[in-house]
Design a protein around this motif. Structure first.
Motif, PDB file in Angstrom:
ATOM      1  N   ASP A 294      -8.874  13.074   7.316  1.00 28.89           N
ATOM      2  CA  ASP A 294      -8.478  14.047   8.290  1.00 28.89           C
ATOM      3  C   ASP A 294      -6.987  14.328   8.085  1.00 28.89           C
ATOM      4  N   LEU A 295      -6.257  13.422   7.659  1.00 24.61           N
ATOM      5  CA  LEU A 295      -4.758  13.762   7.525  1.00 24.61           C
ATOM      6  C   LEU A 295      -4.706  14.374   6.039  1.00 24.61           C
ATOM      7  N   LEU A 296      -5.583  14.171   5.399  1.00 24.56           N
ATOM      8  CA  LEU A 296      -5.494  15.083   3.672  1.00 24.56           C
ATOM      9  C   LEU A 296      -5.808  16.723   4.201  1.00 24.56           C
ATOM     10  N   GLU A 297      -6.669  16.841   5.280  1.00 20.35           N
ATOM     11  CA  GLU A 297      -7.025  17.865   5.719  1.00 20.35           C
ATOM     12  C   GLU A 297      -5.757  19.029   6.284  1.00 20.35           C
ATOM     13  N   LEU A 298      -4.954  18.139   6.825  1.00 19.44           N
ATOM     14  CA  LEU A 298      -3.839  18.621   7.437  1.00 19.44           C
ATOM     15  C   LEU A 298      -2.920  19.113   6.463  1.00 19.44           C
ATOM     16  N   VAL A 299      -2.785  18.181   5.401  1.00 25.29           N
ATOM     17  CA  VAL A 299      -1.956  18.395   4.205  1.00 25.29           C
ATOM     18  C   VAL A 299      -2.300  19.723   3.492  1.00 25.29           C
TER      19      VAL A 299
ATOM     20  N   LEU B 138      -4.032   7.746   2.194  1.00 24.55           N
ATOM     21  CA  LEU B 138      -4.588   8.990   2.607  1.00 24.55           C
ATOM     22  C   LEU B 138      -5.644   9.111   2.184  1.00 24.55           C
ATOM     23  N   VAL B 139      -5.892   8.966   0.637  1.00 26.91           N
ATOM     24  CA  VAL B 139      -6.872   9.254  -0.076  1.00 26.91           C
ATOM     25  C   VAL B 139      -8.212   8.200   0.180  1.00 26.91           C
ATOM     26  N   THR B 140      -7.933   7.031   0.500  1.00 27.74           N
ATOM     27  CA  THR B 140      -8.871   5.964   0.750  1.00 27.74           C
ATOM     28  C   THR B 140      -9.346   6.106   2.110  1.00 27.74           C
TER      29      THR B 140
ATOM     30  N   GLU C  94       0.641  -1.217  -0.037  1.00 29.38           N
ATOM     31  CA  GLU C  94       0.143  -0.061   0.225  1.00 29.38           C
ATOM     32  C   GLU C  94       0.998   1.269  -0.029  1.00 29.38           C
ATOM     33  N   GLN C  95       0.457   2.156  -0.863  1.00 28.79           N
ATOM     34  CA  GLN C  95       1.223   3.505  -1.194  1.00 28.79           C
ATOM     35  C   GLN C  95       0.578   4.380  -0.094  1.00 28.79           C
TER      36      GLN C  95
END
Length: 352
Positions: free
Chosen positions: A155-160, A149-151, A143-144
């Protein structure tokens, strides 16, 4: 430390919750051994640390700070930690690195970004912060990070997103030279941050105050040392005390000045009121707060159970009763076994 040396080095501030991987990040960047950072941990002391070294043909300074943004941090300790990391990274860092574990909810990290904005302004987050993902060994073997993150982790994508879509990881599944390549790529992203900001480094009133205090203390130390030398000599030298100081001596004086500079005027009362609720977050109702915590932990739980266990749970939920429980367990086990076989097949194909 001379002005030219200060401008040529890259200064990084590493932040993160306890167990977020700050120590490993510092060691990876500068190629240090864990034992070189174990002294404070062994004594139970939680202090800001500063390390200088060379990485990817660059002079790098890394300042690591304890987790002062948590609601359980003592106010006096919080003020001291904030003042310390600002002084140690003066005249200003080129980037803040926020260590974010991929196997935890992102509520603590969201608070950290809120606090950075309150302390230094919104540009500190939007222009000068990079999310540094840690504990990536928790991901599936094939898993990349981007896929994960996308799947699973909106919440982590919002930090980014808050950090200008900048993120990185230093963790690789192989050793050298991949680890050093990851460090080089990180420093390239830091340099990109500097280019896009259009400034030599991040600065704000707090950092300007810190630099002024450090320079004053630096000059005071030099005068004291030269005064002691003059008192021990029969006749004074021709040059004034401030001259004939080598770069190595000035670097040592600079470090002493940073360690001995009095605390900065950091207004943390407005950022951390007694209720420990950040001003950017309105006080939630009991049910609202409970729902927020529940959804955060559910996002984290999904990363552990993945699709196999989730499929079995859904079958058990919709069928209901003892029969549903048995069917759910069976479906989940079969799905898990199929997933394992697919992973094994992929591995065998790679080996061929």
């Amino acid at each position: 430390m001379s002005a030219s040396a200060s401008q040529s080095e890259l200064r990084l501030v590493v932040l993160g919750r306890p167990g977020a991987g700050k120590k490993s990040a510092v060691c990876n960047i500068l190629g240090l051994q864990d034992s070189q950072q174990d002294a404070d941990a062994a004594s139970g002391i939680q202090e800001c640390s500063k390390h200088r070294g060379e990485a990817a043909r660059r002079q790098v300074v890394v300042v690591s700070s304890p987790a002062w943004f948590g609601s359980d941090c003592d106010p006096k300790e919080r003020r001291r930690h904030i003042s310390s990391f600002i002084t140690l990274s003066s005249p200003g860092p080129h980037a803040f690195l926020l260590c974010v574990p991929v196997n935890q909810p992102a509520d603590e990290e969201a608070k950290a970004l809120d606090v950075l904005e309150e302390l230094f302004g919104s540009s500190a987050v939007s222009r000068n912060t990079i999310v540094l993902f840690t504990h990536t060994e928790e991901l599936e073997e094939d898993e990349q990070l981007e896929e994960y993150l996308v799947t699973w982790r909106k919440d982590l994508l919002e930090l980014v997103k808050r950090c200008g879509d900048r993120y990185h990881t230093l963790e690789t599944r192989s050793r050298e030279p991949e680890e050093r390549k990851a460090v080089e790529e990180l420093l390239e992203k830091v340099e990109q941050v500097v280019r896009e900001s259009g400034t030599q480094h991040f600065s704000c009133p707090l950092y300007q105050d810190a630099e002024e205090r450090v320079r004053e203390r630096q000059e005071e130390i030099v005068r004291q040392r030269r005064g002691n030398q003059l008192n021990s000599q029969a006749s004074p030298p021709d040059s004034p005390p401030e001259e004939n100081v080598t770069e190595e001596e000035m670097e040592a004086v600079r470090e002493e000045a940073e360690r001995s500079t009095d605390g900065l005027n950091v207004d943390i009362d407005s950022i951390f009121p007694s209720s420990s609720v950040l001003p950017s977050s309105p006080a939630p109702s009991f049910l609202g707060g409970l729902w927020e915590k529940l959804t955060a932990w559910m996002r984290w739980l999904l990363t552990l159970v993945r699709m196999e266990a989730l499929l079995g749970s859904l079958v058990g939920l919709f069928v209901g009763g003892p029969l549903g429980g048995m069917m759910g367990a069976t479906v989940g086990s079969v799905a898990t076994e199929v997933g394992k076989r697919k992973t094994l097949e992929k591995k065998e194909k790679k080996e061929r």
